[in-house]
Motif scaffolding. Structure first.
Motif, PDB file in Angstrom:
ATOM      1  N   ALA A  81      -5.126  46.633  -6.539  1.00  0.00           N
ATOM      2  CA  ALA A  81      -6.331  47.087  -7.487  1.00  0.00           C
ATOM      3  C   ALA A  81      -7.057  48.054  -6.988  1.00  0.00           C
ATOM      4  O   ALA A  81      -7.728  48.731  -7.555  1.00  0.00           O
ATOM      5  N   MET A  82      -6.726  48.538  -5.668  1.00  0.00           N
ATOM      6  CA  MET A  82      -7.480  49.413  -5.201  1.00  0.00           C
ATOM      7  C   MET A  82      -6.914  50.773  -4.894  1.00  0.00           C
ATOM      8  O   MET A  82      -7.485  51.819  -4.155  1.00  0.00           O
ATOM      9  N   TYR A  83      -6.273  51.071  -5.867  1.00  0.00           N
ATOM     10  CA  TYR A  83      -5.695  52.703  -6.038  1.00  0.00           C
ATOM     11  C   TYR A  83      -5.652  53.052  -7.549  1.00  0.00           C
ATOM     12  O   TYR A  83      -5.741  52.112  -8.426  1.00  0.00           O
ATOM     13  N   LYS A  84      -5.560  54.259  -8.038  1.00  0.00           N
ATOM     14  CA  LYS A  84      -5.368  54.610  -9.040  1.00  0.00           C
ATOM     15  C   LYS A  84      -4.485  55.774  -8.873  1.00  0.00           C
ATOM     16  O   LYS A  84      -4.287  56.592  -8.026  1.00  0.00           O
ATOM     17  N   ILE A  85      -3.652  56.089  -9.967  1.00  0.00           N
ATOM     18  CA  ILE A  85      -2.534  56.958 -10.140  1.00  0.00           C
ATOM     19  C   ILE A  85      -2.873  57.891 -11.223  1.00  0.00           C
ATOM     20  O   ILE A  85      -2.956  57.399 -12.400  1.00  0.00           O
ATOM     21  N   GLU A  86      -2.896  59.238 -11.022  1.00  0.00           N
ATOM     22  CA  GLU A  86      -2.986  60.319 -12.248  1.00  0.00           C
ATOM     23  C   GLU A  86      -1.954  61.061 -12.314  1.00  0.00           C
ATOM     24  O   GLU A  86      -1.602  61.542 -11.006  1.00  0.00           O
ATOM     25  N   GLU A  87      -1.633  61.597 -13.253  1.00  0.00           N
ATOM     26  CA  GLU A  87      -0.673  62.841 -13.588  1.00  0.00           C
ATOM     27  C   GLU A  87      -1.559  63.938 -13.759  1.00  0.00           C
ATOM     28  O   GLU A  87      -2.290  64.056 -14.520  1.00  0.00           O
ATOM     29  N   ILE A  88      -1.024  64.972 -13.062  1.00  0.00           N
ATOM     30  CA  ILE A  88      -1.653  66.312 -13.088  1.00  0.00           C
ATOM     31  C   ILE A  88      -0.859  66.889 -14.293  1.00  0.00           C
ATOM     32  O   ILE A  88       0.277  67.307 -14.257  1.00  0.00           O
ATOM     33  N   THR A  89      -1.762  67.333 -15.297  1.00  0.00           N
ATOM     34  CA  THR A  89      -1.117  68.027 -16.353  1.00  0.00           C
ATOM     35  C   THR A  89      -1.923  69.365 -16.795  1.00  0.00           C
ATOM     36  O   THR A  89      -2.863  69.600 -16.051  1.00  0.00           O
ATOM     37  N   ASN A  90      -1.433  70.020 -17.403  1.00  0.00           N
ATOM     38  CA  ASN A  90      -2.096  71.398 -17.852  1.00  0.00           C
ATOM     39  C   ASN A  90      -3.438  71.236 -18.185  1.00  0.00           C
ATOM     40  O   ASN A  90      -4.377  72.015 -18.243  1.00  0.00           O
ATOM     41  N   ASN A  91      -3.656  70.034 -18.682  1.00  0.00           N
ATOM     42  CA  ASN A  91      -5.208  69.917 -19.387  1.00  0.00           C
ATOM     43  C   ASN A  91      -5.983  69.003 -18.637  1.00  0.00           C
ATOM     44  O   ASN A  91      -7.173  68.583 -18.841  1.00  0.00           O
ATOM     45  N   GLY A  92      -5.540  68.838 -17.314  1.00  0.00           N
ATOM     46  CA  GLY A  92      -6.228  68.192 -16.357  1.00  0.00           C
ATOM     47  C   GLY A  92      -5.595  66.989 -15.980  1.00  0.00           C
ATOM     48  O   GLY A  92      -4.408  67.016 -15.731  1.00  0.00           O
ATOM     49  N   LEU A  93      -6.123  65.679 -15.439  1.00  0.00           N
ATOM     50  CA  LEU A  93      -5.718  64.366 -14.799  1.00  0.00           C
ATOM     51  C   LEU A  93      -5.405  63.544 -16.213  1.00  0.00           C
ATOM     52  O   LEU A  93      -6.426  63.337 -16.853  1.00  0.00           O
ATOM     53  N   LYS A  94      -4.224  62.930 -16.186  1.00  0.00           N
ATOM     54  CA  LYS A  94      -4.058  61.750 -17.017  1.00  0.00           C
ATOM     55  C   LYS A  94      -3.910  60.220 -16.252  1.00  0.00           C
ATOM     56  O   LYS A  94      -2.904  60.326 -15.519  1.00  0.00           O
ATOM     57  N   LEU A  95      -4.777  59.593 -16.624  1.00  0.00           N
ATOM     58  CA  LEU A  95      -4.606  58.270 -15.764  1.00  0.00           C
ATOM     59  C   LEU A  95      -3.572  57.270 -16.391  1.00  0.00           C
ATOM     60  O   LEU A  95      -3.007  57.372 -17.139  1.00  0.00           O
ATOM     61  N   ILE A  96      -2.740  57.093 -15.056  1.00  0.00           N
ATOM     62  CA  ILE A  96      -1.498  56.201 -15.309  1.00  0.00           C
ATOM     63  C   ILE A  96      -1.644  54.784 -14.883  1.00  0.00           C
ATOM     64  O   ILE A  96      -1.463  53.904 -15.685  1.00  0.00           O
ATOM     65  N   LYS A  97      -2.204  54.771 -13.669  1.00  0.00           N
ATOM     66  CA  LYS A  97      -2.741  53.329 -13.262  1.00  0.00           C
ATOM     67  C   LYS A  97      -3.983  53.205 -12.657  1.00  0.00           C
ATOM     68  O   LYS A  97      -4.233  54.268 -12.022  1.00  0.00           O
ATOM     69  N   GLY A  98      -5.019  52.377 -12.796  1.00  0.00           N
ATOM     70  CA  GLY A  98      -6.066  52.140 -12.297  1.00  0.00           C
ATOM     71  C   GLY A  98      -7.239  52.096 -13.189  1.00  0.00           C
ATOM     72  O   GLY A  98      -7.110  51.180 -13.999  1.00  0.00           O
ATOM     73  N   TRP A  99      -8.523  52.625 -12.818  1.00  0.00           N
ATOM     74  CA  TRP A  99      -9.774  52.291 -13.763  1.00  0.00           C
ATOM     75  C   TRP A  99      -9.686  53.129 -14.924  1.00  0.00           C
ATOM     76  O   TRP A  99      -9.733  54.460 -14.605  1.00  0.00           O
TER      77      TRP A  99
END
Length: 105
Positions: A81-99
Protein backbone atom coordinates in the motif's frame (compact mmCIF):
# COMPACT_ATOMS: atom_id res chain seq x y z
CA UNK A 1 9.09 39.44 -19.57
CA UNK A 2 6.44 36.74 -19.76
CA UNK A 3 5.54 34.14 -17.22
CA UNK A 4 4.76 30.71 -18.58
CA UNK A 5 1.65 29.00 -17.24
CA UNK A 6 2.94 25.62 -18.38
CA UNK A 7 5.05 23.53 -16.05
CA UNK A 8 7.63 21.35 -17.73
CA UNK A 9 8.46 18.08 -16.02
CA UNK A 10 11.92 16.68 -16.55
CA UNK A 11 11.33 13.02 -17.31
CA UNK A 12 13.63 10.38 -18.70
CA UNK A 13 13.36 10.42 -22.51
CA UNK A 14 11.12 7.39 -23.07
CA UNK A 15 9.59 6.94 -19.61
CA UNK A 16 6.11 5.45 -19.67
CA UNK A 17 5.57 4.62 -15.99
CA UNK A 18 6.17 6.51 -12.78
CA UNK A 19 6.43 4.70 -9.43
CA UNK A 20 6.29 6.68 -6.20
CA UNK A 21 7.37 4.63 -3.17
CA UNK A 22 6.66 6.12 0.25
CA UNK A 23 8.02 5.25 3.67
CA UNK A 24 6.08 5.32 6.92
CA UNK A 25 6.77 8.67 8.56
CA UNK A 26 4.26 8.18 11.35
CA UNK A 27 1.84 11.06 11.59
CA UNK A 28 3.08 13.05 8.57
CA UNK A 29 3.45 12.67 4.83
CA UNK A 30 6.76 11.33 3.51
CA UNK A 31 8.52 14.56 2.47
CA UNK A 32 10.94 12.77 0.14
CA UNK A 33 9.39 9.69 -1.50
CA UNK A 34 11.44 7.56 -3.87
CA UNK A 35 10.35 8.24 -7.45
CA UNK A 36 11.47 6.01 -10.30
CA UNK A 37 10.64 6.09 -14.02
CA UNK A 38 10.46 3.09 -16.35
CA UNK A 39 10.11 2.57 -20.08
CA UNK A 40 8.65 -0.93 -19.89
CA UNK A 41 5.93 -2.50 -17.75
CA UNK A 42 8.09 -5.50 -16.82
CA UNK A 43 10.90 -3.21 -15.57
CA UNK A 44 8.43 -1.36 -13.37
CA UNK A 45 6.94 -4.63 -12.06
CA UNK A 46 10.41 -5.98 -11.25
CA UNK A 47 11.33 -2.81 -9.36
CA UNK A 48 8.10 -2.75 -7.34
CA UNK A 49 8.40 -6.44 -6.48
CA UNK A 50 12.08 -6.24 -5.49
CA UNK A 51 11.73 -3.00 -3.51
CA UNK A 52 8.64 -4.23 -1.68
CA UNK A 53 10.38 -7.50 -0.78
CA UNK A 54 13.47 -5.58 0.37
CA UNK A 55 11.32 -3.48 2.69
CA UNK A 56 9.53 -6.55 4.04
CA UNK A 57 12.87 -8.28 4.67
CA UNK A 58 14.20 -5.19 6.45
CA UNK A 59 11.15 -5.06 8.74
CA UNK A 60 11.46 -8.75 9.59
CA UNK A 61 15.23 -8.65 10.15
CA UNK A 62 14.94 -5.67 12.50
CA UNK A 63 12.01 -6.98 14.50
CA UNK A 64 12.90 -8.05 18.04
CA UNK A 65 10.11 -10.65 17.85
CA UNK A 66 9.43 -13.71 15.74
CA UNK A 67 7.07 -12.88 12.87
CA UNK A 68 4.10 -15.20 12.39
CA UNK A 69 2.61 -16.05 9.00
CA UNK A 70 -0.32 -13.72 9.71
CA UNK A 71 1.99 -10.87 10.70
CA UNK A 72 4.07 -11.44 7.57
CA UNK A 73 0.93 -11.08 5.43
CA UNK A 74 0.04 -7.86 7.26
CA UNK A 75 3.52 -6.45 6.65
CA UNK A 76 3.30 -7.46 3.00
CA UNK A 77 -0.12 -5.85 2.62
CA UNK A 78 1.11 -2.68 4.31
CA UNK A 79 4.21 -2.42 2.10
CA UNK A 80 2.10 -3.01 -1.01
CA UNK A 81 0.00 0.00 0.00
CA UNK A 82 3.05 2.28 0.23
CA UNK A 83 3.49 2.94 -3.48
CA UNK A 84 1.55 4.21 -6.43
CA UNK A 85 2.00 3.54 -10.12
CA UNK A 86 1.10 6.05 -12.79
CA UNK A 87 1.22 5.80 -16.57
CA UNK A 88 2.75 8.79 -18.33
CA UNK A 89 0.43 9.83 -21.16
CA UNK A 90 0.23 12.81 -23.53
CA UNK A 91 -2.47 14.23 -21.23
CA UNK A 92 -0.47 13.86 -18.02
CA UNK A 93 -0.37 11.05 -15.48
CA UNK A 94 -2.97 8.26 -15.33
CA UNK A 95 -3.25 6.43 -12.01
CA UNK A 96 -2.84 2.65 -12.35
CA UNK A 97 -2.45 1.62 -8.69
CA UNK A 98 -2.35 3.61 -5.51
CA UNK A 99 -4.33 6.42 -3.99
CA UNK A 100 -7.33 7.80 -5.83
CA UNK A 101 -8.48 10.54 -3.46
CA UNK A 102 -5.42 11.07 -1.36
CA UNK A 103 -3.57 13.92 0.26
CA UNK A 104 -0.30 12.29 -0.85
CA UNK A 105 1.07 13.67 -4.11
Amino acid sequence: MTISKNIQLELPLFARYKVTHFIDCGAWIDPNPTIEYFEEWYEMEDYVSEETQRRIDYTIQHSPFTISEEEYKEIEEYENAMYKIEEITNNGLKLIKGWVNSFIA
